[in-house]
Design a protein around this motif. Structure first.
Motif, PDB file in Angstrom:
ATOM      1  N   THR A 118       0.788  -1.157   0.064  1.00  0.00           N
ATOM      2  CA  THR A 118       0.037  -0.120   0.007  1.00  0.00           C
ATOM      3  C   THR A 118       1.178   1.119   0.096  1.00  0.00           C
ATOM      4  O   THR A 118       0.483   2.201  -0.433  1.00  0.00           O
ATOM      5  N   HIS A 119       2.181   1.171   0.599  1.00  0.00           N
ATOM      6  CA  HIS A 119       2.868   2.407   0.517  1.00  0.00           C
ATOM      7  C   HIS A 119       4.213   1.907   1.051  1.00  0.00           C
ATOM      8  O   HIS A 119       4.394   0.812   1.695  1.00  0.00           O
ATOM      9  N   GLY A 120       5.257   2.908   1.244  1.00  0.00           N
ATOM     10  CA  GLY A 120       6.600   2.659   1.126  1.00  0.00           C
ATOM     11  C   GLY A 120       7.213   2.593   2.558  1.00  0.00           C
ATOM     12  O   GLY A 120       8.284   2.053   2.967  1.00  0.00           O
ATOM     13  N   HIS A 121       6.358   2.697   3.761  1.00  0.00           N
ATOM     14  CA  HIS A 121       6.850   2.857   5.180  1.00  0.00           C
ATOM     15  C   HIS A 121       7.427   1.452   5.649  1.00  0.00           C
ATOM     16  O   HIS A 121       7.075   0.302   4.908  1.00  0.00           O
ATOM     17  N   VAL A 122       8.312   1.487   6.518  1.00  0.00           N
ATOM     18  CA  VAL A 122       9.190   0.409   7.051  1.00  0.00           C
ATOM     19  C   VAL A 122       8.159  -0.684   7.467  1.00  0.00           C
ATOM     20  O   VAL A 122       8.452  -1.868   7.252  1.00  0.00           O
ATOM     21  N   ASP A 123       6.979  -0.556   7.875  1.00  0.00           N
ATOM     22  CA  ASP A 123       5.922  -1.334   8.350  1.00  0.00           C
ATOM     23  C   ASP A 123       5.070  -1.842   7.269  1.00  0.00           C
ATOM     24  O   ASP A 123       4.188  -2.737   7.555  1.00  0.00           O
ATOM     25  N   HIS A 124       5.511  -1.685   6.088  1.00  0.00           N
ATOM     26  CA  HIS A 124       4.901  -2.331   5.048  1.00  0.00           C
ATOM     27  C   HIS A 124       5.548  -2.925   3.927  1.00  0.00           C
ATOM     28  O   HIS A 124       5.252  -3.586   3.285  1.00  0.00           O
ATOM     29  N   LEU A 125       6.871  -2.273   3.947  1.00  0.00           N
ATOM     30  CA  LEU A 125       7.926  -2.732   2.846  1.00  0.00           C
ATOM     31  C   LEU A 125       9.265  -3.245   3.213  1.00  0.00           C
ATOM     32  O   LEU A 125       9.838  -4.037   2.435  1.00  0.00           O
ATOM     33  N   LYS A 181      -5.360   7.748   1.300  1.00  0.00           N
ATOM     34  CA  LYS A 181      -4.625   8.766   1.847  1.00  0.00           C
ATOM     35  C   LYS A 181      -3.726   8.533   2.977  1.00  0.00           C
ATOM     36  O   LYS A 181      -4.415   7.379   3.802  1.00  0.00           O
ATOM     37  N   HIS A 182      -2.484   8.698   3.359  1.00  0.00           N
ATOM     38  CA  HIS A 182      -1.821   8.251   4.701  1.00  0.00           C
ATOM     39  C   HIS A 182      -2.435   9.158   5.914  1.00  0.00           C
ATOM     40  O   HIS A 182      -2.656  10.251   5.728  1.00  0.00           O
ATOM     41  N   ASP A 183      -2.637   8.328   7.032  1.00  0.00           N
ATOM     42  CA  ASP A 183      -2.904   9.045   8.296  1.00  0.00           C
ATOM     43  C   ASP A 183      -2.025  10.249   8.420  1.00  0.00           C
ATOM     44  O   ASP A 183      -0.665   9.864   8.379  1.00  0.00           O
TER      45      ASP A 183
HETATM   46 ZN   LIG Z   1       2.481   4.282   6.990  1.00  0.00          ZN
END
Ligand SMILES: [Zn+2]
Length: 319
Positions: A118-125, A181-183
């Motif tokens: 869903t997006h590039g943040h550490v907790d997703h990628l 949208k990201h929080d």
């Molecule tokens: Zn995130």
């Protein structure tokens, strides 16, 4: 250089504020799923290795991570095993993958067709590069997510950069790419921005990029997943959604939740990303201090949708 340095300073400052806020209220909300046992869905034990003949078997991997198994197709969404501590995130230290944890899980699930991000943040990628190296899976994500993974020497043939409006086929599954949208946390999106072409090192190098939601059709079911604050794309209104997986980590997405449920009219709604993802997975599910499950529950109860919860690694087959 000056603006990048300023950006990093702002990110670090925001991250420290988040840390202090979380630490201040964190002790108040360490409960797990016990209080909501009536909402937790799970297939009878033992867990089967063979994919279900019909429907979609959904296994929650914590944070916004899901294994979706249908008869012919297996998808992963936002897999995240190598959890980074709150301090590591707050002070933007080096991200530390835990390849043994990922390996352990992959040995049980060696056949993955695609990883949706869903997006590039550490907790997703963070764990996706290892999964792509170990399996034949392709990755479907934003340009930023693809650039981050490619910088870690993953061959471009495995990587599909997508944007809003794209439609992809993965074996028997169809994936519609939708905007998201990201929080915001304390007024801004943490670690926002686009990837540089350097391998990410610090937690904050895993930047959000362009957030995406997905409408996944597989096993005869329609599953919508959005990691953060709604709303989803207007055109998905009134389509038959079997399950909406909606991130409710922060007040931003908890506020967006009722409107998103109104828009989607899902048969089932599964609140996501509401667990404390700063703790090791082995500690089990506990609610993130920032979230507000009672508000989510009240909003779902006021609507014609069935609220469900999943525990870590306990599959539930959506039929
Ligand atoms: Zn995130």
């Amino acid at each position: 250089m000056r603006s990048r340095a300023f950006g990093e300073f702002v990110s670090a400052r925001v991250a420290r504020l988040i840390a202090l806020w979380l630490l201040a209220i964190g002790t108040a909300s360490a409960a797990g799923l016990q209080a909501y046992a009536d909402l937790v869905r799970a297939d009878p034990l033992p867990v089967h290795v063979v994919p279900p003949a019909s429907g979609v078997r959904i296994t929650y991997l914590g944070t916004n991570g899901y294994l979706l198994e249908a008869r012919d197709t297996t998808l992963l969404v936002d897999p995240y095993f190598s959890r980074q501590s709150l301090a590591r995130a707050a002070f933007n230290l080096d991200a530390v993958p835990q390849p043994k944890l990922v390996d352990q899980w992959l040995r049980q699930h060696p056949h993955i067709d695609a990883v949706l991000v869903t997006h590039g943040h550490v907790d997703h990628l963070l764990d996706v590069p290892q999964i792509l190296r170990t399996t034949d899976a392709q990755m479907i994500g934003s340009e930023t997510s693809v650039r981050l993974v490619r910088s870690m020497n993953i061959a471009g043939a495995h990587l599909h950069a997508v944007r809003y409006g794209d439609k992809l086929h993965v074996r028997q599954a169809t994936v519609d790419v939708l905007p998201a949208k990201h929080d915001r946390v304390l007024g801004s999106v943490p670690f926002n921005g686009r990837a540089r072409n350097l391998p990410p090192r610090k937690v904050g190098d895993w930047v959000a990029g362009e957030p995406l939601a997905f409408l996944i059709q597989l096993g005869g079911k329609r599953i919508f997943i959005n990691a953060g604050a709604g709303p989803g794309a207007p055109e998905i209104r009134a389509r038959d959604i079997d399950l909406a997986i909606l991130g409710v980590a922060t007040p931003d997405s908890v506020r967006a939740f009722p409107a998103e449920v109104d828009q989607l009219h899902p048969r089932f709604v599964l609140p996501s990303h509401q667990d404390n993802f700063f703790q090791p997975l082995a500690r089990g599910f506990s609610f993130l201090p920032l979230t507000n499950f009672p508000a989510v529950r009240a909003a779902a109860n006021a609507r014609r949708t069935e609220l469900v919860l999943l525990d870590y690694f306990r599959p539930w087959t959506l039929r």
